[in-house]
Motif scaffolding. Sequence first.
Motif, PDB file in Angstrom:
ATOM      1  N   GLU A  73       0.830  -1.188   0.000  1.00 23.62           N
ATOM      2  CA  GLU A  73       0.000   0.000   0.000  1.00 23.62           C
ATOM      3  C   GLU A  73       0.878   1.257   0.000  1.00 23.62           C
ATOM      4  O   GLU A  73       2.028   1.219   0.452  1.00 23.62           O
ATOM      5  CB  GLU A  73      -0.902   0.007   1.233  1.00 23.62           C
ATOM      6  CG  GLU A  73      -2.019   1.027   1.162  1.00 23.62           C
ATOM      7  CD  GLU A  73      -3.168   0.708   2.086  1.00 23.62           C
ATOM      8  OE1 GLU A  73      -3.507  -0.488   2.236  1.00 23.62           O
ATOM      9  OE2 GLU A  73      -3.725   1.661   2.652  1.00 23.62           O
ATOM     10  N   ARG A  74       0.309   2.321  -0.515  1.00 19.44           N
ATOM     11  CA  ARG A  74       1.030   3.586  -0.508  1.00 19.44           C
ATOM     12  C   ARG A  74       1.276   4.025   0.942  1.00 19.44           C
ATOM     13  O   ARG A  74       0.376   3.976   1.779  1.00 19.44           O
ATOM     14  CB  ARG A  74       0.232   4.640  -1.264  1.00 19.44           C
ATOM     15  CG  ARG A  74       1.010   5.887  -1.594  1.00 19.44           C
ATOM     16  CD  ARG A  74       0.379   6.664  -2.718  1.00 19.44           C
ATOM     17  NE  ARG A  74       0.439   5.933  -3.987  1.00 19.44           N
ATOM     18  CZ  ARG A  74       0.183   6.463  -5.181  1.00 19.44           C
ATOM     19  NH1 ARG A  74      -0.161   7.737  -5.249  1.00 19.44           N
ATOM     20  NH2 ARG A  74       0.243   5.735  -6.275  1.00 19.44           N
ATOM     21  N   GLU A  75       2.497   4.480   1.196  1.00 21.92           N
ATOM     22  CA  GLU A  75       2.943   4.810   2.558  1.00 21.92           C
ATOM     23  C   GLU A  75       3.295   6.290   2.648  1.00 21.92           C
ATOM     24  O   GLU A  75       4.028   6.809   1.795  1.00 21.92           O
ATOM     25  CB  GLU A  75       4.166   3.958   2.899  1.00 21.92           C
ATOM     26  CG  GLU A  75       4.813   4.264   4.231  1.00 21.92           C
ATOM     27  CD  GLU A  75       6.117   3.516   4.434  1.00 21.92           C
ATOM     28  OE1 GLU A  75       6.602   3.496   5.574  1.00 21.92           O
ATOM     29  OE2 GLU A  75       6.657   2.963   3.459  1.00 21.92           O
ATOM     30  N   GLY A  76       2.825   6.958   3.667  1.00 16.98           N
ATOM     31  CA  GLY A  76       3.166   8.354   3.887  1.00 16.98           C
ATOM     32  C   GLY A  76       4.544   8.489   4.503  1.00 16.98           C
ATOM     33  O   GLY A  76       4.886   7.745   5.420  1.00 16.98           O
ATOM     34  N   ILE A  77       5.316   9.441   3.998  1.00 14.50           N
ATOM     35  CA  ILE A  77       6.684   9.645   4.489  1.00 14.50           C
ATOM     36  C   ILE A  77       6.772  10.926   5.300  1.00 14.50           C
ATOM     37  O   ILE A  77       7.189  10.931   6.452  1.00 14.50           O
ATOM     38  CB  ILE A  77       7.676   9.710   3.326  1.00 14.50           C
ATOM     39  CG1 ILE A  77       7.643   8.428   2.512  1.00 14.50           C
ATOM     40  CG2 ILE A  77       9.081  10.004   3.848  1.00 14.50           C
ATOM     41  CD1 ILE A  77       8.426   8.524   1.210  1.00 14.50           C
ATOM     42  N   ALA A  78       6.415  12.042   4.682  1.00 12.72           N
ATOM     43  CA  ALA A  78       6.614  13.336   5.328  1.00 12.72           C
ATOM     44  C   ALA A  78       5.691  14.359   4.685  1.00 12.72           C
ATOM     45  O   ALA A  78       5.324  14.233   3.517  1.00 12.72           O
ATOM     46  CB  ALA A  78       8.062  13.791   5.188  1.00 12.72           C
ATOM     47  N   VAL A  79       5.370  15.376   5.466  1.00 15.74           N
ATOM     48  CA  VAL A  79       4.535  16.468   4.970  1.00 15.74           C
ATOM     49  C   VAL A  79       5.117  17.781   5.457  1.00 15.74           C
ATOM     50  O   VAL A  79       5.684  17.859   6.558  1.00 15.74           O
ATOM     51  CB  VAL A  79       3.072  16.304   5.427  1.00 15.74           C
ATOM     52  CG1 VAL A  79       2.955  16.242   6.937  1.00 15.74           C
ATOM     53  CG2 VAL A  79       2.184  17.400   4.855  1.00 15.74           C
ATOM     54  N   ILE A  80       4.988  18.793   4.620  1.00 22.47           N
ATOM     55  CA  ILE A  80       5.366  20.142   5.012  1.00 22.47           C
ATOM     56  C   ILE A  80       4.175  21.055   4.784  1.00 22.47           C
ATOM     57  O   ILE A  80       3.497  20.964   3.758  1.00 22.47           O
ATOM     58  CB  ILE A  80       6.623  20.632   4.253  1.00 22.47           C
ATOM     59  CG1 ILE A  80       7.101  21.963   4.815  1.00 22.47           C
ATOM     60  CG2 ILE A  80       6.380  20.724   2.754  1.00 22.47           C
ATOM     61  CD1 ILE A  80       8.531  22.312   4.397  1.00 22.47           C
ATOM     62  N   TYR A  81       3.916  21.885   5.768  1.00 17.18           N
ATOM     63  CA  TYR A  81       2.842  22.865   5.657  1.00 17.18           C
ATOM     64  C   TYR A  81       3.495  24.135   5.125  1.00 17.18           C
ATOM     65  O   TYR A  81       4.201  24.833   5.854  1.00 17.18           O
ATOM     66  CB  TYR A  81       2.154  23.036   7.005  1.00 17.18           C
ATOM     67  CG  TYR A  81       1.496  21.747   7.426  1.00 17.18           C
ATOM     68  CD1 TYR A  81       2.177  20.839   8.233  1.00 17.18           C
ATOM     69  CD2 TYR A  81       0.230  21.412   6.961  1.00 17.18           C
ATOM     70  CE1 TYR A  81       1.589  19.626   8.580  1.00 17.18           C
ATOM     71  CE2 TYR A  81      -0.356  20.204   7.298  1.00 17.18           C
ATOM     72  CZ  TYR A  81       0.325  19.325   8.104  1.00 17.18           C
ATOM     73  OH  TYR A  81      -0.248  18.114   8.434  1.00 17.18           O
ATOM     74  N   THR A  82       3.261  24.387   3.844  1.00 17.20           N
ATOM     75  CA  THR A  82       4.093  25.331   3.101  1.00 17.20           C
ATOM     76  C   THR A  82       3.988  26.763   3.598  1.00 17.20           C
ATOM     77  O   THR A  82       4.949  27.517   3.496  1.00 17.20           O
ATOM     78  CB  THR A  82       3.729  25.284   1.612  1.00 17.20           C
ATOM     79  OG1 THR A  82       2.326  25.516   1.471  1.00 17.20           O
ATOM     80  CG2 THR A  82       4.073  23.926   1.016  1.00 17.20           C
ATOM     81  N   GLN A  83       2.856  27.159   4.111  1.00 23.13           N
ATOM     82  CA  GLN A  83       2.717  28.540   4.555  1.00 23.13           C
ATOM     83  C   GLN A  83       3.403  28.756   5.902  1.00 23.13           C
ATOM     84  O   GLN A  83       3.983  29.818   6.144  1.00 23.13           O
ATOM     85  CB  GLN A  83       1.244  28.915   4.644  1.00 23.13           C
ATOM     86  CG  GLN A  83       0.454  28.660   3.366  1.00 23.13           C
ATOM     87  CD  GLN A  83       1.112  29.250   2.133  1.00 23.13           C
ATOM     88  OE1 GLN A  83       1.514  30.407   2.126  1.00 23.13           O
ATOM     89  NE2 GLN A  83       1.255  28.442   1.083  1.00 23.13           N
ATOM     90  N   ARG A  84       3.343  27.769   6.764  1.00 26.15           N
ATOM     91  CA  ARG A  84       3.912  27.893   8.097  1.00 26.15           C
ATOM     92  C   ARG A  84       5.339  27.356   8.179  1.00 26.15           C
ATOM     93  O   ARG A  84       6.107  27.723   9.066  1.00 26.15           O
ATOM     94  CB  ARG A  84       3.046  27.139   9.112  1.00 26.15           C
ATOM     95  CG  ARG A  84       1.690  27.757   9.362  1.00 26.15           C
ATOM     96  CD  ARG A  84       0.764  26.783  10.058  1.00 26.15           C
ATOM     97  NE  ARG A  84       0.158  25.856   9.105  1.00 26.15           N
ATOM     98  CZ  ARG A  84      -0.518  24.754   9.461  1.00 26.15           C
ATOM     99  NH1 ARG A  84      -0.620  24.420  10.729  1.00 26.15           N
ATOM    100  NH2 ARG A  84      -1.065  23.981   8.543  1.00 26.15           N
ATOM    101  N   GLY A  85       5.672  26.448   7.266  1.00 25.92           N
ATOM    102  CA  GLY A  85       7.004  25.846   7.284  1.00 25.92           C
ATOM    103  C   GLY A  85       7.158  24.696   8.251  1.00 25.92           C
ATOM    104  O   GLY A  85       8.258  24.166   8.412  1.00 25.92           O
TER     105      GLY A  85
END
Length: 122
Positions: free
Chosen positions: A45-57
């Motif tokens: 299954e597709r696995e989440g690695i990382a996320v960035i909240y672009t406005q807040r950093g």
Amino acid sequence: HVQLVESGGGSVQAGGSLRLSCAASTGTYDSSDSIAWFRQAPGKEREGIAVIYTQRGTTFVTPSLKDRFTISQDNTKKTVYLQMNFLRPDDTAMYYCAADGTGLLHRSYKRWGQGTQVTVSS
């Protein structure tokens, strides 16, 4: 109109490093609060690695990978990076970036790149 373009994948030996890039169109980057990296190995299954909240950093890396993987962005280039160190054969997968979703819930993401292949040999 291509909104997200991944690059930087390739073949590397175990222990090596790669930096993946996700270049977003201006509209996608400016309108998306979050850009995330996912991966999918054959038969898994597709696995989440990382996320960035672009406005807040602010960033979040899934705990099992946070010692080796880092997510960052360059606002001027509208690009999000995934730095991967100490790669292992089980990191072999197609890596995707996605925009405009919730955390690492892949089904919540509306926009996806075409993916870049990472192959790690032992």
